[in-house]
Design a protein around this motif. Structure first.
Motif, mmCIF file in Angstrom:
data_model
loop_
_atom_site.group_PDB
_atom_site.id
_atom_site.type_symbol
_atom_site.label_atom_id
_atom_site.label_comp_id
_atom_site.label_asym_id
_atom_site.label_seq_id
_atom_site.Cartn_x
_atom_site.Cartn_y
_atom_site.Cartn_z
ATOM 1 N N ALA A 84 27.302 4.542 4.946
ATOM 2 C CA ALA A 84 26.883 4.959 3.607
ATOM 3 C C ALA A 84 27.407 3.982 2.567
ATOM 4 N N ARG A 111 28.819 3.005 -0.915
ATOM 5 C CA ARG A 111 29.601 3.690 -1.943
ATOM 6 C C ARG A 111 29.607 2.842 -3.210
ATOM 7 N N GLU A 112 29.083 3.387 -4.299
ATOM 8 C CA GLU A 112 29.038 2.693 -5.583
ATOM 9 C C GLU A 112 30.004 3.368 -6.549
ATOM 10 N N GLY A 113 30.993 2.604 -7.015
ATOM 11 C CA GLY A 113 31.957 3.151 -7.956
ATOM 12 C C GLY A 113 31.976 2.368 -9.254
ATOM 13 N N ASP A 151 34.756 -1.099 -7.437
ATOM 14 C CA ASP A 151 35.103 0.022 -6.559
ATOM 15 C C ASP A 151 33.857 0.404 -5.774
ATOM 16 N N LYS A 152 33.511 -0.440 -4.828
ATOM 17 C CA LYS A 152 32.313 -0.197 -4.036
ATOM 18 C C LYS A 152 32.522 -0.720 -2.624
ATOM 19 N N PRO A 205 30.999 8.046 7.500
ATOM 20 C CA PRO A 205 31.428 9.452 7.462
ATOM 21 C C PRO A 205 31.954 9.905 8.825
ATOM 22 N N THR A 240 31.039 2.957 3.775
ATOM 23 C CA THR A 240 31.903 3.903 4.486
ATOM 24 C C THR A 240 31.167 4.497 5.676
ATOM 25 N N ARG A 266 37.832 -1.507 0.981
ATOM 26 C CA ARG A 266 37.908 -0.449 -0.025
ATOM 27 C C ARG A 266 37.323 -0.891 -1.365
ATOM 28 N N LYS A 267 37.714 -2.086 -1.815
ATOM 29 C CA LYS A 267 37.239 -2.608 -3.095
ATOM 30 C C LYS A 267 36.941 -4.104 -2.959
#
Length: 334
Positions: free
Chosen positions: A270, A272-274, A253-254, A259, A257, A235-236
């Protein structure tokens, strides 16, 4: 309540930090220091004139309520046994012992004598590691997939222990502390460049039953001074950089994932860039926190955060890694 009388056995490169820190504790006093070197004893006597200074460990044990053992690693188990026999709670610096059999003997003696023993896994008391452990325990990172550490520097070159035993206890203890489990398989490779038979650089790999793996590079022969740990969850992700003066912890936070529905293989994963979050970490000296905790352990108001059993676990990993190292990197099952 009277102040706890603390003694320190070994006032060398790291032991003098224990001497300094013990002397500044509010709930304890530096009652005695033992060292076999005349010059070291003279220096301590000048700096702390009210402290009893000796080259006799038994004389020290007679004058203190609890003892910190910061002597050379090969003497840790012996002095721990003597302190336990005298009924004195002790903090044993890392490594807890140089053999599993010796570490287990100390743990058995402490249990049989009901004498509190703390092992000097210093990073367990680092506020950034405490924050990181809370993140892992709360599931903020999700499932921890892997972690890797870098503990390198140019010096201090040791002749009595290699980079694995000098630096490894830090990273092994942190991995076990964060994951709440000991590794089930260990692999180590390294080389001796400066002194025959004393590895200056070691690459340690640990595998855990949960599926998590950890890799650590250890060396005192490197152009950089690095003290860094990266923990990757599903998750992180978190980076702990102890060389940063303020921003020691960064939470990313990346991740990647999958889908629930996708039309092609290229869409199945995919990125995920947070955001990047930098928490405020208290400016607490780990050694001060460790010794303050030790005073409470010696008074039996707290259980050891890193007790004899933790010391045994880490020595077991280091001994297995030593066997792997000697065989050129053969995996050793624990």
């Amino acid at each position: 309540m009277s102040r706890l009388k603390l003694g320190v056995i070994g006032a060398g490169v790291w032991g003098r930090n224990h001497v300094r820190t013990a002397a500044g504790l509010a709930d304890a006093e530096l009652a005695a220091v033992c060292d076999t070197r005349e010059q070291v004893r003279q220096t301590v006597a000048r700096q702390y004139p009210a402290t009893f200074v000796t080259d006799d460990a038994d004389a020290l044990l007679q004058r203190v309520d609890a003892v910190i053992i910061a002597s050379p690693a090969k003497t840790h188990a012996e002095f721990a046994q003597r302190a336990i026999a005298a009924g004195k709670p002790c903090l044993v610096e890392k490594p807890f012992a140089l053999r599993v059999a010796d570490a287990e003997a100390v743990a058995r003696a402490a249990d049989a004598g009901n004498v509190p023993v703390l092992v000097g896994h210093l990073l367990v008391f680092h506020p950034a590691v405490e924050a990181l452990r809370a993140l892992v325990a709360a599931g903020e990172l999700g499932r921890v997939l892997y972690m890797y550490g870098l503990r390198v520097n140019l010096g201090q070159v040791r002749a009595d222990e290699n980079a694995l035993w000098s630096f490894g206890p830090h990273d092994v203890s942190v991995a076990v502390h964060l994951l709440g489990e000991a590794p089930v398989r260990v692999t180590a490779q390294g080389s001796s460049y400066l002194q025959p038979g004393v590895e200056d650089v070691v690459f340690l790999h640990m595998e855990f039953a949960s599926g998590t793996m950890a890799h650590v590079q250890l060396s005192w022969l490197d152009p950089h001074k690095e003290r860094k740990l990266t923990v990757v969850g599903d998750r992180k992700m978190v980076v702990f950089d102890d060389m940063e003066p303020r921003e020691k912890l960064r939470i990313y936070d990346k991740g990647v994932t999958r889908p629930p529905d996708y039309a092609s293989w290229g869409e199945s994963l995919a990125i995920r860039e947070g955001d990047i979050f930098i928490p405020k970490i208290p400016n607490v000296e780990p050694l001060g926190a460790e010794l303050a905790h030790f005073v409470r352990v010696a008074r039996r108001t707290e259980a050891p955060r890193a007790g004899a059993a933790d010391g045994v676990r880490v020595v077991r990993v280091l001994e297995a890694a030593t066997r792997s190292l000697a065989s050129g990197g053969t995996p050793i099952t624990l």
